[in-house]
Design a protein around this motif. Structure first.
Motif, short mmCIF file in Angstrom:
data_model
loop_
_atom_site.label_atom_id
_atom_site.label_comp_id
_atom_site.label_asym_id
_atom_site.label_seq_id
_atom_site.Cartn_x
_atom_site.Cartn_y
_atom_site.Cartn_z
N HIS A 74 43.66 37.99 45.12
CA HIS A 74 43.21 39.60 44.68
C HIS A 74 44.47 40.20 44.30
O HIS A 74 44.81 40.80 45.38
CB HIS A 74 42.21 40.22 45.16
CG HIS A 74 40.63 39.60 45.26
ND1 HIS A 74 39.75 39.59 44.31
CD2 HIS A 74 40.22 38.55 46.07
CE1 HIS A 74 38.63 39.32 44.28
NE2 HIS A 74 38.92 38.55 45.63
N GLN A 77 44.82 43.96 45.68
CA GLN A 77 44.59 44.26 46.92
C GLN A 77 45.52 43.99 47.82
O GLN A 77 45.49 44.12 49.11
CB GLN A 77 43.12 43.26 47.54
CG GLN A 77 42.07 43.51 46.73
CD GLN A 77 41.01 42.50 47.11
OE1 GLN A 77 40.90 42.04 48.18
NE2 GLN A 77 39.74 42.60 46.51
N GLN A 80 46.14 46.23 50.58
CA GLN A 80 45.11 46.50 51.64
C GLN A 80 45.14 45.22 52.68
O GLN A 80 44.24 45.20 53.51
CB GLN A 80 43.66 46.28 50.91
CG GLN A 80 42.60 46.55 51.54
CD GLN A 80 41.34 46.50 50.45
OE1 GLN A 80 41.24 46.31 49.40
NE2 GLN A 80 40.05 46.35 51.25
N TRP A 92 33.14 46.81 52.78
CA TRP A 92 34.41 46.50 52.56
C TRP A 92 35.03 46.73 51.03
O TRP A 92 35.63 47.46 50.60
CB TRP A 92 35.12 45.08 52.82
CG TRP A 92 36.58 44.75 52.94
CD1 TRP A 92 37.57 45.15 53.98
CD2 TRP A 92 37.20 44.16 51.89
NE1 TRP A 92 38.60 44.44 53.63
CE2 TRP A 92 38.37 43.77 52.64
CE3 TRP A 92 36.71 43.40 50.96
CZ2 TRP A 92 39.44 43.07 51.91
CZ3 TRP A 92 37.87 42.47 50.13
CH2 TRP A 92 38.98 42.48 50.49
N LEU A 93 33.96 46.31 50.26
CA LEU A 93 34.29 46.50 48.71
C LEU A 93 33.79 47.79 48.53
O LEU A 93 34.74 48.36 47.56
CB LEU A 93 33.16 45.56 48.17
CG LEU A 93 33.74 43.82 48.23
CD1 LEU A 93 32.29 43.41 47.63
CD2 LEU A 93 34.77 43.57 47.32
N TYR A 96 36.44 50.41 50.59
CA TYR A 96 37.78 50.24 50.60
C TYR A 96 38.39 49.57 49.35
O TYR A 96 39.43 50.10 48.67
CB TYR A 96 38.59 49.67 51.81
CG TYR A 96 38.10 50.20 53.20
CD1 TYR A 96 38.97 50.97 53.51
CD2 TYR A 96 36.95 49.72 53.87
CE1 TYR A 96 38.54 51.40 54.76
CE2 TYR A 96 36.56 50.27 55.04
CZ TYR A 96 37.48 51.39 55.45
OH TYR A 96 37.18 51.79 56.84
N THR A 97 37.74 48.64 48.87
CA THR A 97 38.33 47.51 47.81
C THR A 97 38.23 48.38 46.41
O THR A 97 39.04 48.57 45.63
CB THR A 97 37.57 46.24 47.81
OG1 THR A 97 38.01 45.78 48.92
CG2 THR A 97 38.38 45.36 46.62
N GLU A 101 41.31 49.27 43.74
CA GLU A 101 41.43 48.71 42.33
C GLU A 101 41.25 49.68 41.20
O GLU A 101 41.95 49.39 40.25
CB GLU A 101 40.45 47.43 42.35
CG GLU A 101 40.68 46.32 43.27
CD GLU A 101 39.91 45.00 42.99
OE1 GLU A 101 39.22 45.14 41.86
OE2 GLU A 101 39.79 44.18 43.85
N THR A 134 42.19 43.37 37.87
CA THR A 134 41.30 44.50 37.61
C THR A 134 40.41 44.53 36.32
O THR A 134 40.69 43.66 35.70
CB THR A 134 41.96 45.80 37.98
OG1 THR A 134 42.62 46.32 36.96
CG2 THR A 134 42.76 45.78 39.49
N ARG A 208 33.42 38.77 38.26
CA ARG A 208 33.82 39.03 39.77
C ARG A 208 33.08 38.27 40.66
O ARG A 208 33.29 37.54 41.37
CB ARG A 208 33.69 40.30 40.14
CG ARG A 208 34.18 40.70 41.45
CD ARG A 208 34.11 42.21 41.88
NE ARG A 208 35.16 42.35 43.06
CZ ARG A 208 36.32 43.11 42.99
NH1 ARG A 208 36.64 43.67 41.86
NH2 ARG A 208 37.09 43.04 44.14
N SER A 297 39.82 34.40 55.42
CA SER A 297 38.81 35.30 54.88
C SER A 297 37.42 34.98 55.53
O SER A 297 36.61 35.78 55.43
CB SER A 297 39.05 35.56 53.65
OG SER A 297 38.47 34.59 52.67
N GLY A 326 41.14 39.62 51.67
CA GLY A 326 39.93 39.25 52.62
C GLY A 326 40.62 38.49 53.61
O GLY A 326 40.23 38.07 54.87
#
Length: 447
Positions: A74, A77, A80, A92-93, A96-97, A101, A134, A208, A297, A326
């Motif tokens: 990714h 990321q 991150q 997490w998505l 944060y993610t 993005e 993205t 995705r 991950s 991840g």
């Protein structure tokens, strides 16, 4: 670029259970980066190439390996990496993610991050990367530009995600039509890039994962895959939550749903697959799709171990991925090490309260050689590309690993066999040991 030759000892795995050692051999590469000949030690051609200035000789203590293939990155990321790995995937998505993005709408934000990422992956020996970007078309085009300029073999996907129930309103395709149209635009952009006639950078259709996409978008992308012949990548049965969500929504597992949408083929790479069933395995094998195994991950988000050996025995194409972010490391060497460790944990079991004869899954372990194959040839096969091996007709994507590098954990001794040397490289090599990198015969990285 003229014809060139490389002299030294090289390792590669022509099959997941076999290692080849080319001792003091000469590998000849033409001006397209294709290997045209491999000569044993001491052929007369050495002097001819040396006199013409067309010979690269490895230094004492250096070994040639096929370039590492990362099947799941990714790209946005990268900032991150190593952050918030103690929360569930869905948290997490969302927390944060997705906010990170969404910032890639700003090219001034995106450019230094993508430059740093590509530089770091090359420095870690990754010659080929399969990237999620993205939803932003300009930033995804920027990533393609950077990879082409740096000479990394890259397969890049503009991420498609349009389901308002699963995607935040600030980071979501406006419609299925928009997601499909922007994907088509990116495909056209990459295929028309000046200097990319050989297809070093390729576009990838990238839903995705099923939870973030409506049926209309998934069907549209499936039709686009059939029309264009592009690679496809997506997440598959990664976590309990994601796996169960897809079954509840579609009535079948990710694998069968993806086939229904027209997204499962020889050019599909499924990230993770931790919860695939025997029926899923049979379908993946039948269609020729591949799995990007992300052992690091999977520890954080899957709570399960992919049965890699079982997949190999079922003739499923499997390679390795870092799953930045991840996974907490950008190194495929680390992924190879963790793949071995995870397989041993699966075989032996992890709950000491269960007796040893009932604790694990017998015959699950993989060897260092198999992990090496996953990191190189396995990834190439999953992508249906002629990379990952030193063989006539393959691309010369390669790493010179320096076992004498300063500040390294890699130590060799006089009684080490070639097999010992490779195992030590797999288990101990790091960024400090990557002395040189070539993609299609072109030098692309020197520390």
């Amino acid at each position: 670029m003229s014809v060139h030759a490389y002299l030294g000892t090289a390792f590669y795995a022509p099959a997941h259970d076999r290692l080849e050692v080319l001792t003091d051999s000469l590998i000849v590469v033409d001006d397209t980066g294709t290997i045209t000949a491999i000569h044993p030690a001491g052929p007369p051609e050495i002097e001819r190439f040396r006199a013409a200035g067309q010979l690269t000789e490895l230094k004492p203590g250096q070994y040639l390996l096929p370039g590492l293939v990362d099947l799941h990155v990714h790209a946005p990321q990268w900032p991150q990496l190593g952050k918030a790995l103690d929360v569930p995937l869905e948290v997490w998505l969302q927390k944060y993610t997705f906010p990170l993005e969404a910032r890639y709408a700003d090219l001034e934000f995106a450019e230094p991050i993508y430059e740093s990422l590509v530089e770091s992956l090359l420095a870690n020996g990754t010659t080929t990367a399969l990237y999620f970007a993205t939803i932003h078309l300009p930033a995804t085009e920027l990533l393609a530009d950077i990879c082409l300029r740096r000479g990394q073999r890259a397969l890049i996907g503009r991420v498609a995600m349009d389901d308002p129930e699963q995607c935040p309103d600030y980071y979501c395709d406006a419609s299925a039509e928009t997601g499909t149209a922007d994907t088509r635009t990116f495909i056209d952009y990459v295929r028309a890039m000046p200097g990319n006639a050989a297809g070093l950078v390729q576009p990838v259709i990238t839903p995705r994962f099923i939870p973030s996409c409506t049926d209309d978008l998934l069907n549209g992308l499936g039709a686009l895959a059939k029309e264009t012949g592009c690679h496809v990548q997506t997440h598959c049965s990664e976590s309990d939550w994601e796996h169960d969500y897809v079954i509840q929504r579609t009535g079948v597992t990710d694998t069968f749903a993806l086939e229904r949408y027209g997204l499962l083929s020889r050019k599909t790479v499924l990230a993770h697959g931790s919860f695939i069933s025997d029926a899923d395995i049979a379908l993946i094998s039948e269609t020729g799709a591949g799995i990007g195994h992300c052992p690091l991950s999977n520890i954080y988000f899957s709570n399960a171990v992919l049965p890699v050996r079982k997949l190999l025995e079922a003739d499923v194409h499997v390679g390795l991925g870092t799953d930045i972010a991840g996974g907490a490391s950008p190194s495929i060497f680390d992924s190879a090490r963790q793949a071995v460790a995870a397989s041993r944990s699966l075989e032996g079991g992890v709950d000491p309260a269960i007796t040893a004869n009932r604790r694990g899954c017998p015959a699950s372990r993989i060897t260092a050689t198999q992990a090496f194959w996953l990191a190189t040839a396995g990834g190439g096969i999953a992508l249906d590309l002629p990379i990952g091996m030193f063989a006539v007709g393959y691309q010369f994507d390669a790493i010179a690993v320096d076992t004498t590098a300063a500040n390294s954990n890699l130590q060799l001794y006089a009684d080490d066999t070639p097999e010992d040397v490779l195992q030590k490289i797999i288990y101990n090599a790091g960024r400090a040991n990557v002395a040189q990198l070539w993609v299609a015969g072109r030098p692309v990285f020197t520390p």
